[in-house]
Motif scaffolding. Structure first.
Motif, PDB file in Angstrom:
ATOM      1  N   ARG A  69       0.824  -1.208   0.000  1.00  0.00           N
ATOM      2  CA  ARG A  69       0.000   0.000   0.000  1.00  0.00           C
ATOM      3  C   ARG A  69       0.854   1.251   0.000  1.00  0.00           C
ATOM      4  NH1 ARG A  69      -2.436   0.861   6.099  1.00  0.00           N
ATOM      5  NH2 ARG A  69      -0.432   1.274   7.089  1.00  0.00           N
ATOM      6  N   THR A  73      -3.331   3.926  -2.421  1.00  0.00           N
ATOM      7  CA  THR A  73      -3.313   2.795  -3.348  1.00  0.00           C
ATOM      8  C   THR A  73      -3.038   1.502  -2.585  1.00  0.00           C
ATOM      9  OG1 THR A  73      -2.502   4.187  -5.137  1.00  0.00           O
ATOM     10  CG2 THR A  73      -2.191   1.831  -5.393  1.00  0.00           C
ATOM     11  N   ALA A  75      -2.402  -2.745  -3.380  1.00  0.00           N
ATOM     12  CA  ALA A  75      -2.128  -3.784  -4.373  1.00  0.00           C
ATOM     13  C   ALA A  75      -2.098  -5.123  -3.655  1.00  0.00           C
ATOM     14  CB  ALA A  75      -0.815  -3.521  -5.088  1.00  0.00           C
ATOM     15  N   ILE A 101      -2.864  -9.314 -10.009  1.00  0.00           N
ATOM     16  CA  ILE A 101      -2.630  -8.185  -9.116  1.00  0.00           C
ATOM     17  C   ILE A 101      -3.946  -7.415  -9.047  1.00  0.00           C
ATOM     18  CG2 ILE A 101      -1.311  -6.092  -8.680  1.00  0.00           C
ATOM     19  CD1 ILE A 101       0.810  -7.194 -10.639  1.00  0.00           C
ATOM     20  N   LEU A 103      -5.518  -4.130  -7.956  1.00  0.00           N
ATOM     21  CA  LEU A 103      -4.993  -2.798  -7.681  1.00  0.00           C
ATOM     22  C   LEU A 103      -6.146  -1.837  -7.432  1.00  0.00           C
ATOM     23  CD1 LEU A 103      -2.422  -0.979  -7.669  1.00  0.00           C
ATOM     24  CD2 LEU A 103      -2.895  -0.547 -10.085  1.00  0.00           C
ATOM     25  N   THR A 105      -6.960   1.951  -6.769  1.00  0.00           N
ATOM     26  CA  THR A 105      -6.312   3.255  -6.880  1.00  0.00           C
ATOM     27  C   THR A 105      -7.208   4.213  -7.636  1.00  0.00           C
ATOM     28  OG1 THR A 105      -4.279   4.388  -7.562  1.00  0.00           O
ATOM     29  CG2 THR A 105      -5.119   2.688  -9.038  1.00  0.00           C
ATOM     30  N   CYS A 129      -5.191  -6.280 -18.606  1.00  0.00           N
ATOM     31  CA  CYS A 129      -5.500  -5.253 -17.616  1.00  0.00           C
ATOM     32  C   CYS A 129      -6.997  -5.006 -17.702  1.00  0.00           C
ATOM     33  CB  CYS A 129      -4.718  -3.969 -17.871  1.00  0.00           C
ATOM     34  SG  CYS A 129      -5.105  -2.661 -16.692  1.00  0.00           S
ATOM     35  N   GLN A 157     -11.137  -0.480  -8.199  1.00  0.00           N
ATOM     36  CA  GLN A 157     -10.367  -1.717  -8.329  1.00  0.00           C
ATOM     37  C   GLN A 157     -10.060  -2.059  -9.781  1.00  0.00           C
ATOM     38  OE1 GLN A 157     -11.616  -5.981  -7.319  1.00  0.00           O
ATOM     39  NE2 GLN A 157     -10.561  -5.300  -5.467  1.00  0.00           N
ATOM     40  N   LYS A 159      -7.749  -5.034 -12.268  1.00  0.00           N
ATOM     41  CA  LYS A 159      -7.217  -6.397 -12.222  1.00  0.00           C
ATOM     42  C   LYS A 159      -6.208  -6.582 -13.345  1.00  0.00           C
ATOM     43  CE  LYS A 159      -8.771 -11.198 -12.130  1.00  0.00           C
ATOM     44  NZ  LYS A 159      -9.969 -12.069 -12.180  1.00  0.00           N
ATOM     45  N   LEU A 192       5.518  -2.364 -10.630  1.00  0.00           N
ATOM     46  CA  LEU A 192       4.361  -1.561 -11.003  1.00  0.00           C
ATOM     47  C   LEU A 192       4.611  -0.128 -10.576  1.00  0.00           C
ATOM     48  CD1 LEU A 192       1.395  -1.581 -12.067  1.00  0.00           C
ATOM     49  CD2 LEU A 192       0.699  -1.935  -9.711  1.00  0.00           C
TER      50      LEU A 192
END
Length: 195
Positions: A69, A73, A75, A101, A103, A105, A129, A157, A159, A192
């Motif tokens: 984090r 953000t 992850a 992952i 994510l 953010t 993505c 969120q 992915k 990332l």
């Protein structure tokens, strides 16, 4: 006629708007310096926040084993092997059918850098993505796959997934049985960077 003391005259000259101007100039210089450092770091590819998922010593943002984090953000790694070391650099085992992952953010863009060593002949790998396919490798021979992908993120969120159409359901036996559904390769690098 009374004479003004020099100290009192000095105090009278520096009252009023002088203090406000000095504070505003100081804040402006501080802001310009922060922007300059941020621009320099971005130019050098070191813009924050950045996550390094393979070598835990390289990331100071690890809170739990697989949760990273920054201030805004999060992850979360799902279906990756733990960070391991075998005769050299660290790596993470890819697990089938997909390593992801998650994510969370509000940054609109990011970059992901992948170095994946494929062990299995005719291996199929799809990198996505959210719903966008970034690249698909079909019948890939053994060897290193090294790529950097720009990511367009949605608020909330996201992915990022590495999907394997062929993977070893039963795991792998080297010295002892490994029951994990291995994806036929290892991540030597998985970084990332958010923009």
């Amino acid at each position: 006629m009374s004479q003004v003391e020099p100290a009192a005259a000095h105090r009278e000259r520096h009252t009023g708007w002088d203090a406000v101007v000095v504070v505003l100039l100081g804040l402006a210089l501080l802001g310009a310096g922060w922007l300059d450092v941020r621009t320099y770091r971005a130019h050098r590819g070191r813009d924050l926040p950045q996550f390094v998922f393979v070598d835990p010593e390289a990331s100071t943002r690890m809170v739990l084993d697989e949760l990273y984090r920054t201030a805004d953000t999060f992850a979360l790694l799902e279906n990756f092997g733990p960070s391991e070391r075998w005769d050299g650099p660290r790596f993470r085992q890819a697990l089938g059918p997909a390593s992801t992952i998650l994510l969370t953010t509000y940054h609109p863009h990011a970059w992901v850098r992948v170095e994946f060593y494929n062990f299995v002949p005719d291996h199929d790998l799809t990198i996505r993505c959210n719903d966008t396919v970034l690249e698909q490798f079909s019948h890939q021979p053994p060897g290193l796959i090294a790529r950097t992908y720009p990511l367009t993120l949605q608020p909330g969120q996201n992915k990022i997934s590495f999907g394997f159409t062929r993977y070893n359901h039963a795991g792998l036996e080297i010295v002892s049985a490994d029951p994990r559904p291995l994806g036929g390769g290892i991540f030597l690098r998985l970084d990332l960077r958010l923009d």
